[in-house]
Design a protein around this motif. Structure first.
Motif, PDB file in Angstrom:
ATOM      1  N   ARG A 203       0.833  -1.206   0.000  1.00  0.00           N
ATOM      2  CA  ARG A 203       0.000   0.000   0.000  1.00  0.00           C
ATOM      3  C   ARG A 203       0.868   1.257   0.000  1.00  0.00           C
ATOM      4  O   ARG A 203       0.604   2.213  -0.743  1.00  0.00           O
ATOM      5  CB  ARG A 203      -0.936  -0.014   1.211  1.00  0.00           C
TER       6      ARG A 203
ATOM      7  N   ASN B 161      -2.762  -2.065  -7.162  1.00  0.00           N
ATOM      8  CA  ASN B 161      -3.696  -1.494  -6.198  1.00  0.00           C
ATOM      9  C   ASN B 161      -4.605  -2.579  -5.620  1.00  0.00           C
ATOM     10  O   ASN B 161      -4.904  -2.583  -4.421  1.00  0.00           O
ATOM     11  CB  ASN B 161      -4.535  -0.410  -6.865  1.00  0.00           C
TER      12      ASN B 161
ATOM     13  N   ASP C 240      -4.008  -4.939   2.699  1.00  0.00           N
ATOM     14  CA  ASP C 240      -4.648  -4.118   3.732  1.00  0.00           C
ATOM     15  C   ASP C 240      -5.652  -4.939   4.536  1.00  0.00           C
ATOM     16  O   ASP C 240      -5.729  -4.837   5.774  1.00  0.00           O
ATOM     17  CB  ASP C 240      -5.368  -2.917   3.103  1.00  0.00           C
TER      18      ASP C 240
ATOM     19  N   ALA D  71      -2.592  -4.492  -3.155  1.00  0.00           N
ATOM     20  CA  ALA D  71      -2.413  -3.695  -1.941  1.00  0.00           C
ATOM     21  C   ALA D  71      -3.675  -3.729  -1.086  1.00  0.00           C
ATOM     22  O   ALA D  71      -3.600  -3.778   0.148  1.00  0.00           O
ATOM     23  CB  ALA D  71      -2.062  -2.252  -2.311  1.00  0.00           C
ATOM     24  N   THR D  72      -4.841  -3.736  -1.735  1.00  0.00           N
ATOM     25  CA  THR D  72      -6.103  -3.807  -0.998  1.00  0.00           C
ATOM     26  C   THR D  72      -6.219  -5.141  -0.271  1.00  0.00           C
ATOM     27  O   THR D  72      -6.648  -5.199   0.897  1.00  0.00           O
ATOM     28  CB  THR D  72      -7.290  -3.627  -1.961  1.00  0.00           C
TER      29      THR D  72
ATOM     30  N   HIS E 277       2.520   1.627  -3.465  1.00  0.00           N
ATOM     31  CA  HIS E 277       1.583   2.110  -4.482  1.00  0.00           C
ATOM     32  C   HIS E 277       1.196   3.565  -4.263  1.00  0.00           C
ATOM     33  O   HIS E 277       1.292   4.397  -5.180  1.00  0.00           O
ATOM     34  CB  HIS E 277       0.326   1.227  -4.489  1.00  0.00           C
ATOM     35  N   ASP E 278       0.752   3.880  -3.036  1.00  0.00           N
ATOM     36  CA  ASP E 278       0.184   5.205  -2.761  1.00  0.00           C
ATOM     37  C   ASP E 278       1.225   6.299  -2.566  1.00  0.00           C
ATOM     38  O   ASP E 278       1.011   7.443  -2.996  1.00  0.00           O
ATOM     39  CB  ASP E 278      -0.684   5.149  -1.501  1.00  0.00           C
TER      40      ASP E 278
END
Length: 324
Positions: A260, A301, A308, A304-305, A263-264
């Motif tokens: 995460r 993404n 999370d 990454a979700t 990516h972010d």
């Protein structure tokens, strides 16, 4: 005079040598901007020397290391070792960029200035770790010898353009890793030191990011392909550190650096600044690279979700055990 003719935008024309020459003026401008923005600082001022004690060996009053001697958290200790060992390979990094960028003109001046600034990071981190007894000094030296004895070979050493693209992301990744390590360290002195290092890393990122922007304007197709290749195959320069995979997993769980964050906080900011998905006038290879980059970011993404969600579930289980 900088080469910037639109008809030179095809990969068959833009060799590394031509791009080096074409970007020289941009490098000089960015170097001058960097020198105005950079602040000199003294590594020794960030080290809590009063906490230091002799180690066993030649001193009769030497005290053996014990992790209870330091206020640094376990995740902070793990991340500090990874971050320092990464910095330790500076001689190899210097060799890589000096070979690619050269030692003359603005490029050469930047290579040496960057190396000098990065040298401070290893100096202050090692002094802090030893003075504060944050890590086992024997293991730290053993890791350093093993890591540096293997040397370092960049994944992007075949191409100046790929190397510029890589460091534009890698410098930001390093800044984020240092900053989050400081936040998680449990020691205000450590947090202050790593914030100072992170400021340098951010300036280095800006230099390379702006250089990459200029490359997009001159040679959009090969630059798009280089960014695609780097983003899809990205890995941190410390991947050869002994036990890196386990340490990276612990740092991911500890929210120092994970999918995460990657990516972010690393990929997206640079890609947005460059407006990569808005670049037009691309040839077939450039458009394909742009499409593949967009698909990859969407997939990352989603990964990454999922991470999370797993991390949130892990935290919930830990909280439930504490309440039981």
């Amino acid at each position: 005079m900088t080469i910037a003719s639109p008809h030179l935008g095809s990969p068959s024309v833009w060799t590394d040598a031509r791009l080096l020459y074409a970007l020289e003026e941009v490098v000089e401008n960015e170097l001058n901007r960097h020198l105005k923005a950079a602040k000199d600082w003294m590594p020794h001022e960030y080290v809590p020397w009063a906490e230091g004690r002799n180690f066993p060996g030649f001193f009769e009053d030497g005290v053996a290391w014990d992790k209870e001697q330091s206020k640094v958290t376990e995740i902070g200790r793990i991340a500090l070792v990874v971050n320092l060992l990464t910095e330790d390979n500076l001689p190899s990094y210097h060799h890589e960029i000096a070979t690619l960028f050269g030692r003359d003109g603005a490029w050469g001046t930047w290579v040496h200035r960057w190396t000098a600034e990065e040298g401070r990071h290893g100096i202050v981190m090692r002094d802090y770790l030893l003075a504060s007894r944050a890590v086992d000094p024997d293991k730290l030296e053993q890791f350093r010898m093993a890591h540096m004895s293997e040397g370092f070979e960049s994944d992007n050493g075949h191409s100046m353009l790929h190397s510029v693209a890589y460091v534009a992301f890698q410098e930001l990744a390093t800044r984020i890793s240092h900053r989050n390590t400081g936040h998680q360290s449990g020691d205000p002195a450590c947090d202050r030191m790593l914030a100072r290092i992170a400021t340098d890393e951010n300036l280095h990122m800006v230099f390379y990011r702006n250089l990459l922007k200029a490359a997009f304007e001159m040679a959009p197709d090969p630059t798009m392909q280089a960014v695609r290749d780097v983003v899809v195959n990205f890995r941190m320069p410390g991947h050869g550190i002994p036990g890196f995979e386990r340490a990276a997993a612990q740092m991911a769980i500890g929210e120092v650096y994970n999918l995460r964050i990657h990516h972010d906080d690393v990929l997206q900011p640079v890609l947005r600044f460059l407006k990569v998905m808005e670049v037009d006038g691309l040839g077939p290879e450039g458009r394909r690279a742009q499409e593949e980059l967009g698909l990859f970011m969407g997939g990352l993404n989603a990964e990454a979700t999922q991470f999370d969600e797993r991390l949130a579930a892990r935290k919930a289980r830990q909280a439930a055990r504490k309440e039981a």
